[in-house]
Motif scaffolding. Structure first.
Motif, mmCIF file in Angstrom:
data_model
loop_
_atom_site.group_PDB
_atom_site.id
_atom_site.type_symbol
_atom_site.label_atom_id
_atom_site.label_comp_id
_atom_site.label_asym_id
_atom_site.label_seq_id
_atom_site.Cartn_x
_atom_site.Cartn_y
_atom_site.Cartn_z
ATOM 1 N N UNK A 112 0.826 -1.200 0.000
ATOM 2 C CA UNK A 112 0.000 0.000 0.000
ATOM 3 C C UNK A 112 0.863 1.254 0.000
ATOM 4 N N UNK A 113 0.296 2.327 -0.546
ATOM 5 C CA UNK A 113 0.920 3.645 -0.530
ATOM 6 C C UNK A 113 0.411 4.372 0.700
ATOM 7 N N UNK A 114 1.336 4.879 1.508
ATOM 8 C CA UNK A 114 0.994 5.469 2.794
ATOM 9 C C UNK A 114 1.206 6.981 2.776
ATOM 10 N N UNK A 115 0.495 7.713 3.645
ATOM 11 C CA UNK A 115 0.745 9.142 3.753
ATOM 12 C C UNK A 115 2.129 9.390 4.354
ATOM 13 N N UNK A 116 2.676 10.560 4.076
ATOM 14 C CA UNK A 116 4.012 10.874 4.578
ATOM 15 C C UNK A 116 4.044 10.907 6.104
ATOM 16 N N UNK A 117 2.975 11.413 6.704
ATOM 17 C CA UNK A 117 2.894 11.498 8.161
ATOM 18 C C UNK A 117 1.668 10.742 8.643
ATOM 19 N N UNK A 118 1.666 10.378 9.899
ATOM 20 C CA UNK A 118 0.504 9.714 10.477
ATOM 21 C C UNK A 118 0.803 8.291 10.873
ATOM 22 N N UNK A 119 -0.188 7.637 11.363
ATOM 23 C CA UNK A 119 -0.031 6.271 11.837
ATOM 24 C C UNK A 119 0.557 6.251 13.240
ATOM 25 N N UNK A 120 0.439 5.119 13.873
ATOM 26 C CA UNK A 120 0.975 4.918 15.210
ATOM 27 C C UNK A 120 2.067 3.876 15.142
ATOM 28 N N UNK A 121 3.260 4.246 15.598
ATOM 29 C CA UNK A 121 4.391 3.328 15.554
ATOM 30 C C UNK A 121 4.252 2.280 16.649
ATOM 31 N N UNK A 122 4.493 1.014 16.280
ATOM 32 C CA UNK A 122 4.408 -0.104 17.212
ATOM 33 C C UNK A 122 5.662 -0.948 17.039
ATOM 34 N N UNK A 123 6.299 -1.306 18.137
ATOM 35 C CA UNK A 123 7.480 -2.160 18.051
ATOM 36 C C UNK A 123 7.159 -3.497 18.713
ATOM 37 N N UNK A 124 7.290 -4.565 17.948
ATOM 38 C CA UNK A 124 7.069 -5.922 18.450
ATOM 39 C C UNK A 124 8.366 -6.699 18.277
ATOM 40 N N UNK A 125 9.027 -6.985 19.376
ATOM 41 C CA UNK A 125 10.326 -7.649 19.291
ATOM 42 C C UNK A 125 11.317 -6.722 18.617
ATOM 43 N N UNK A 126 11.980 -7.209 17.593
ATOM 44 C CA UNK A 126 12.959 -6.419 16.845
ATOM 45 C C UNK A 126 12.336 -5.664 15.673
ATOM 46 N N UNK A 127 11.080 -5.951 15.354
ATOM 47 C CA UNK A 127 10.434 -5.372 14.179
ATOM 48 C C UNK A 127 9.623 -4.132 14.531
ATOM 49 N N UNK A 128 9.620 -3.182 13.592
ATOM 50 C CA UNK A 128 8.861 -1.948 13.755
ATOM 51 C C UNK A 128 7.709 -1.934 12.759
ATOM 52 N N UNK A 129 6.516 -1.629 13.246
ATOM 53 C CA UNK A 129 5.312 -1.589 12.431
ATOM 54 C C UNK A 129 4.608 -0.257 12.636
ATOM 55 N N UNK A 130 3.588 -0.012 11.819
ATOM 56 C CA UNK A 130 2.754 1.179 11.966
ATOM 57 C C UNK A 130 1.291 0.766 11.828
ATOM 58 N N UNK A 131 0.445 1.357 12.661
ATOM 59 C CA UNK A 131 -0.997 1.150 12.579
ATOM 60 C C UNK A 131 -1.627 2.350 11.886
ATOM 61 N N UNK A 132 -2.412 2.088 10.862
ATOM 62 C CA UNK A 132 -3.134 3.127 10.129
ATOM 63 C C UNK A 132 -4.610 2.759 10.094
ATOM 64 N N UNK A 133 -5.446 3.757 9.960
ATOM 65 C CA UNK A 133 -6.861 3.501 9.691
ATOM 66 C C UNK A 133 -6.986 3.209 8.197
ATOM 67 N N UNK A 134 -7.976 2.431 7.842
ATOM 68 C CA UNK A 134 -8.187 2.043 6.447
ATOM 69 C C UNK A 134 -8.307 3.266 5.534
ATOM 70 N N UNK A 135 -9.008 4.299 5.990
ATOM 71 C CA UNK A 135 -9.203 5.486 5.145
ATOM 72 C C UNK A 135 -7.936 6.333 4.998
#
Length: 98
Positions: free
Chosen positions: A66-89
């Motif tokens: 997916x193409x994501x906005x430049x800013x936004x989302x919530x950063x989540x770190x699980x173990x050594x990996x970094x993820x981001x949570x976004x709303x569908x819209x």
């Protein structure tokens, strides 16, 4: 113990794709050419409900790029990996190979 995050409502869990800074042959790429905000969908929530209580499913599925906005989302770190949570819209679109 392995942790797994399952998003709620219309949220999606994305792992950002890091674009290479140089080609396989060693040619350095300009910084602007590697600045595509994209990510791979790792997990999706069930969706949200409309005013009548009907489920509106999420528009992307696990494995989509997916193409994501430049800013936004919530950063989540699980173990050594970094993820981001976004709303569908918040997702700008999906990327497909031709």
């Amino acid at each position: 113990m392995m942790k797994r995050l399952i998003p709620t409502f219309n949220r999606i869990l994305v792992q950002r794709v890091i674009q290479p800074a140089k080609t396989e042959s060693g040619i350095l790429l300009p910084e602007k050419s590697t600045k595509l905000n994209s990510g791979k969908v790792i997990a999706v929530g069930p969706g949200s409900r409309d005013k009548d209580g009907k489920l509106i499913p999420v528009s992307v599925k696990e494995g989509d790029t997916v193409l994501l906005p430049e800013y936004g989302g919530t950063q989540v770190k699980l173990g050594e990996n970094e993820y981001h949570l976004f709303r569908d819209e918040d997702v700008l679109g999906t990327l497909h190979e031709d």
